[in-house]
Design an enzyme around this catalytic site. Sequence first.
Site, PDB file in Angstrom:
ATOM      1  N   ASP A 193       0.825  -1.208   0.000  1.00  0.00           N
ATOM      2  CA  ASP A 193       0.000   0.000   0.000  1.00  0.00           C
ATOM      3  C   ASP A 193       0.860   1.260   0.000  1.00  0.00           C
ATOM      4  OD1 ASP A 193      -2.946   0.792   0.587  1.00  0.00           O
ATOM      5  OD2 ASP A 193      -1.839   1.959   2.082  1.00  0.00           O
ATOM      6  N   GLU A 212       1.430  -0.600  -4.995  1.00  0.00           N
ATOM      7  CA  GLU A 212       0.342   0.315  -5.374  1.00  0.00           C
ATOM      8  C   GLU A 212       0.964   1.680  -5.659  1.00  0.00           C
ATOM      9  OE1 GLU A 212      -1.871   2.260  -2.470  1.00  0.00           O
ATOM     10  OE2 GLU A 212      -3.678   2.452  -3.659  1.00  0.00           O
TER      11      GLU A 212
END
Length: 556
Positions: free
Chosen positions: A218, A280
């Site tokens: 993330d 990401e």
Amino acid sequence: MDQAIELHKATPGSQWWRSGVIYQIYPRSFADFDGDGIGDLRGIERRLETLSSLGIDAVWLSPFFKSPQKDAGYDVADYTEVDPLFGTLDDFDALLAKAHSFGIKVMIDLVPNHTSDQHAWFQRALAAAPGTSEREFYHFKDGLGENGELPPNNWVSMFGGSAWTRLVEENGTPGQWYLHLFDSSQPDLNWSNAQVQQEFEKILTFWLDRGVDGFRVDQPHAMAKALGLPDHPYVEEAGAGFIEGRETPPMWFQDEVHPIFRRWREILNSYEGVRAMCGETYVYPLSLMAKWVRPDEFNQTFNFRFLDAGWDPKKLFDAINESFEAFDGVGAPATWVLNNHDVIRHASRFGGHYGRATASDGVGPSDTQPDNELGLAIAKGATLFMLALPGASYLYQGEELGLPEHTTLENAYRQDPTFFRTSGTRVGRDGARVPLPWEPEGASNGFSDSGKSWLPQPESYKALARSLQEADENSTLSFYKNALNLRKQFALGEGSFAWLPGHTGPGSLGYENLGIRVIYNFGKDPIDLGSAKVLISSQPLIGGQLEINQCAWIKP
Ligand code: GLC
């Protein structure tokens, strides 16, 4: 048709992450086993067989770790504990074993940019004095102004408002400020601190030892901050973000982050089997992103350029060219994605004009409503166009059912911090996170036996329940299955890419992969497919004609 010019060469025998289809499970909305209205690990395990019949290669599980759930689990309070909402570590082990028994790889979500404010590291930092090593885990700073009453710099949060929150000391007096690029409950970690780096190596090892096949990481582009945390040079124009081509703001894609990923890759590579990590990364242009997927860093990154292209032929043409050029340049696979839990579902996104392509602002009841029928027609074409592209493709739970966004969700149900931090100006991402319909019965359409559901489903979900679609060969689900089957049969994920002359926009885009031709019609005039054999099409074709917004895979 003239000879096509090859842009990307086939990579036969690729590892799973290079060419596979990776399906994102959003645990709280997948399937609820214990009846509390929130999906859980046992719910996923119970439904895995269905997933396996879809024909995917891997799943990525969004966070199920211990968390106060202020940002739906992207606020982690303990990286090696399962939140009781989702079950236990034993449940996880059982799920992993079952997935492996079906030949499905499992990637889990690692959230390293920030923790929850309930994490022991943050609580410990709060209890310690300014300047101590405990505080060094995060970004604590004195405020500006005479009494430190102003935030240390001009950064704003991705979810709206300032990126700084001021502490109130135990005696009630105002104290230092801490940085949070997201919600105030998500303090940013200080990645220049070697101790933080070591802690995360332990976390990686913990999950790799348990047998996970990899990580979706993330916000990795946010982890390193420029020394001294200087002001964002054009915050008025870019808000929390950046503008491509302009100076890189001090909180995004700083070079100091690369050694961290190299170390992680070393750890992954030291394990048996093929473990992989996908970043990401929101890094533009892709020539810069290529640095993140050099052979000793991330295995791959999400290709938001493709998602951000909306469904515009010119932007798609450019995005695909840029992708192959950038990723092939470093030997990484291009990846493709149209949906995730942060953006408006493509069946609705393509049925309306929602400005920002990534559309994480959501659509609410008072916004112009999408034309979901048109949206789904385009979405199916878009998916078909994507699934024959060589490289890894990411799917998001529910898109195989053609689920629309929940665009009339009442505010009382909203949970996304974006909604609260912008006083409702941005309704946020809840509409893409609604629990899945499994059977057309009960109050939550089979999501939970109790009928409970943490977000209510829109009326339209009943008719889209999976069991109905399983039984219907013309359903969106059957269409996805057929496409995934053919993709596997022709090894398209490991295939090649060449634009088809005459199909490079604006009326149509077409490419060839290992002898299969893929054409999408963007124009008003039908495209005559002649005597070609149609392997699959996004809508039934009449008289061999590809109409507007239709896509087909053909064999000449
Ligand atoms: C990522 C996640 C998103 C989350 C944010 C902060 O973008 O996908 O859901 O809110 O990071 O962790």
